[in-house]
Scaffold this motif. Sequence first.
Motif, PDB file in Angstrom:
ATOM      1  N   GLU A   8       0.917  -0.968   0.117  1.00  0.00           N
ATOM      2  CA  GLU A   8       0.013  -0.066  -0.166  1.00  0.00           C
ATOM      3  C   GLU A   8       1.040   1.433  -0.152  1.00  0.00           C
ATOM      4  N   TRP A   9       0.210   2.338  -0.927  1.00  0.00           N
ATOM      5  CA  TRP A   9       0.879   3.538  -0.824  1.00  0.00           C
ATOM      6  C   TRP A   9       1.438   4.006   0.454  1.00  0.00           C
ATOM      7  N   THR A  10       0.398   4.062   1.563  1.00  0.00           N
ATOM      8  CA  THR A  10       0.395   4.429   2.888  1.00  0.00           C
ATOM      9  C   THR A  10       1.724   4.049   3.496  1.00  0.00           C
ATOM     10  N   LEU A  11       1.798   2.672   3.577  1.00  0.00           N
ATOM     11  CA  LEU A  11       2.860   1.839   4.136  1.00  0.00           C
ATOM     12  C   LEU A  11       4.130   2.317   3.419  1.00  0.00           C
ATOM     13  N   LEU A  12       4.318   2.509   2.380  1.00  0.00           N
ATOM     14  CA  LEU A  12       5.557   3.009   1.493  1.00  0.00           C
ATOM     15  C   LEU A  12       5.895   4.366   1.990  1.00  0.00           C
ATOM     16  N   ILE A  13       5.122   5.274   2.408  1.00  0.00           N
ATOM     17  CA  ILE A  13       5.121   6.692   2.674  1.00  0.00           C
ATOM     18  C   ILE A  13       5.647   6.615   4.102  1.00  0.00           C
ATOM     19  N   MET A  14       5.197   5.718   5.106  1.00  0.00           N
ATOM     20  CA  MET A  14       5.426   5.532   6.518  1.00  0.00           C
ATOM     21  C   MET A  14       7.113   4.960   6.461  1.00  0.00           C
ATOM     22  N   VAL A  15       7.277   3.886   5.547  1.00  0.00           N
ATOM     23  CA  VAL A  15       8.695   3.504   5.411  1.00  0.00           C
ATOM     24  C   VAL A  15       9.548   4.439   5.101  1.00  0.00           C
ATOM     25  N   PHE A  16       9.271   5.517   3.934  1.00  0.00           N
ATOM     26  CA  PHE A  16      10.222   6.197   3.411  1.00  0.00           C
ATOM     27  C   PHE A  16      10.520   7.340   4.574  1.00  0.00           C
ATOM     28  N   LEU A  17       9.401   7.665   5.611  1.00  0.00           N
ATOM     29  CA  LEU A  17       9.621   8.505   6.640  1.00  0.00           C
ATOM     30  C   LEU A  17      10.679   8.071   7.612  1.00  0.00           C
ATOM     31  N   ARG A  18      10.611   6.613   7.837  1.00  0.00           N
ATOM     32  CA  ARG A  18      11.405   6.018   8.847  1.00  0.00           C
ATOM     33  C   ARG A  18      12.855   6.060   8.101  1.00  0.00           C
ATOM     34  N   VAL A  19      13.104   5.877   6.789  1.00  0.00           N
ATOM     35  CA  VAL A  19      14.380   5.680   6.215  1.00  0.00           C
ATOM     36  C   VAL A  19      14.821   7.201   6.357  1.00  0.00           C
ATOM     37  N   LEU A  20      14.225   8.046   6.021  1.00  0.00           N
ATOM     38  CA  LEU A  20      14.581   9.369   5.924  1.00  0.00           C
ATOM     39  C   LEU A  20      15.162   9.985   7.249  1.00  0.00           C
ATOM     40  N   SER A  21      14.290   9.548   8.208  1.00  0.00           N
ATOM     41  CA  SER A  21      14.559   9.606   9.753  1.00  0.00           C
ATOM     42  C   SER A  21      15.940   9.258  10.111  1.00  0.00           C
ATOM     43  N   SER A  59       4.165  10.228  10.778  1.00  0.00           N
ATOM     44  CA  SER A  59       3.953   8.731  10.430  1.00  0.00           C
ATOM     45  C   SER A  59       2.789   8.043  10.935  1.00  0.00           C
ATOM     46  N   ILE A  60       2.259   8.576  12.231  1.00  0.00           N
ATOM     47  CA  ILE A  60       1.270   7.946  12.879  1.00  0.00           C
ATOM     48  C   ILE A  60      -0.051   8.472  12.111  1.00  0.00           C
ATOM     49  N   VAL A  61       0.108   9.853  11.721  1.00  0.00           N
ATOM     50  CA  VAL A  61      -1.248  10.225  11.177  1.00  0.00           C
ATOM     51  C   VAL A  61      -1.246   9.698   9.818  1.00  0.00           C
ATOM     52  N   ILE A  62      -0.415   9.623   8.980  1.00  0.00           N
ATOM     53  CA  ILE A  62      -0.387   8.924   7.487  1.00  0.00           C
ATOM     54  C   ILE A  62      -0.943   7.613   7.787  1.00  0.00           C
ATOM     55  N   GLY A  63      -0.433   6.756   8.662  1.00  0.00           N
ATOM     56  CA  GLY A  63      -0.927   5.458   9.169  1.00  0.00           C
ATOM     57  C   GLY A  63      -2.566   5.465   9.579  1.00  0.00           C
ATOM     58  N   LEU A  64      -2.924   6.266  10.080  1.00  0.00           N
ATOM     59  CA  LEU A  64      -4.133   6.351  10.744  1.00  0.00           C
ATOM     60  C   LEU A  64      -5.266   6.792   9.450  1.00  0.00           C
ATOM     61  N   VAL A  65      -4.696   7.668   8.549  1.00  0.00           N
ATOM     62  CA  VAL A  65      -5.604   8.186   7.336  1.00  0.00           C
ATOM     63  C   VAL A  65      -5.491   6.643   6.423  1.00  0.00           C
ATOM     64  N   GLY A  66      -4.525   5.917   6.416  1.00  0.00           N
ATOM     65  CA  GLY A  66      -4.525   4.815   5.721  1.00  0.00           C
ATOM     66  C   GLY A  66      -5.692   3.805   6.226  1.00  0.00           C
ATOM     67  N   ILE A  67      -5.874   3.817   7.334  1.00  0.00           N
ATOM     68  CA  ILE A  67      -6.902   2.796   7.959  1.00  0.00           C
ATOM     69  C   ILE A  67      -8.090   3.547   8.459  1.00  0.00           C
ATOM     70  N   THR A  68      -8.596   4.747   7.869  1.00  0.00           N
ATOM     71  CA  THR A  68      -9.692   5.239   8.534  1.00  0.00           C
ATOM     72  C   THR A  68     -11.085   4.333   8.365  1.00  0.00           C
ATOM     73  N   ASP A  69     -11.295   3.562   7.242  1.00  0.00           N
ATOM     74  CA  ASP A  69     -12.013   2.554   6.835  1.00  0.00           C
ATOM     75  C   ASP A  69     -12.399   1.602   7.860  1.00  0.00           C
ATOM     76  N   LYS A  70     -11.268   1.383   8.539  1.00  0.00           N
ATOM     77  CA  LYS A  70     -11.263  -0.033   9.097  1.00  0.00           C
ATOM     78  C   LYS A  70     -11.381   0.514  10.831  1.00  0.00           C
ATOM     79  N   LEU A  71     -11.329   1.474  11.399  1.00  0.00           N
ATOM     80  CA  LEU A  71     -11.334   1.916  12.742  1.00  0.00           C
ATOM     81  C   LEU A  71     -12.510   2.928  12.999  1.00  0.00           C
TER      82      LEU A  71
END
Length: 92
Positions: A8-21, A59-71
């Motif tokens: 998923e794109w959301t997961l890739l963005i989160m991974v990118f942010l962690r690598v950037l950090s 990263s948390i906000v992006i993750g939460l946006v990615g699962i808005t339909d599940k929570l």
Amino acid sequence: MKWFVAVEWTLLIMVFLRVLSGLIELTVAGLILRFNSIEKAIVLNGLLAVIGPTIFILSIVIGLVGITDKLSVPKFMFIGTGAVCILIGARL
């Protein structure tokens, strides 16, 4: 055997942010060694104190946006409260 896995794109963005950090942390470590100055090391560490939590929250906000339909809303609030507690606990 299946070699291609859809990510998923959301997961890739989160991974990118962690690598950037991580890259930012390593770069600052190298700069601290290069400058060889306690004063400059304190300034650079101060910058990291701002960058780290910012990437964490993003990263948390992006993750939460990615699962808005599940929570449900209460679960979102619980997760948000937990993230705030982590930040408060790290600062005290």
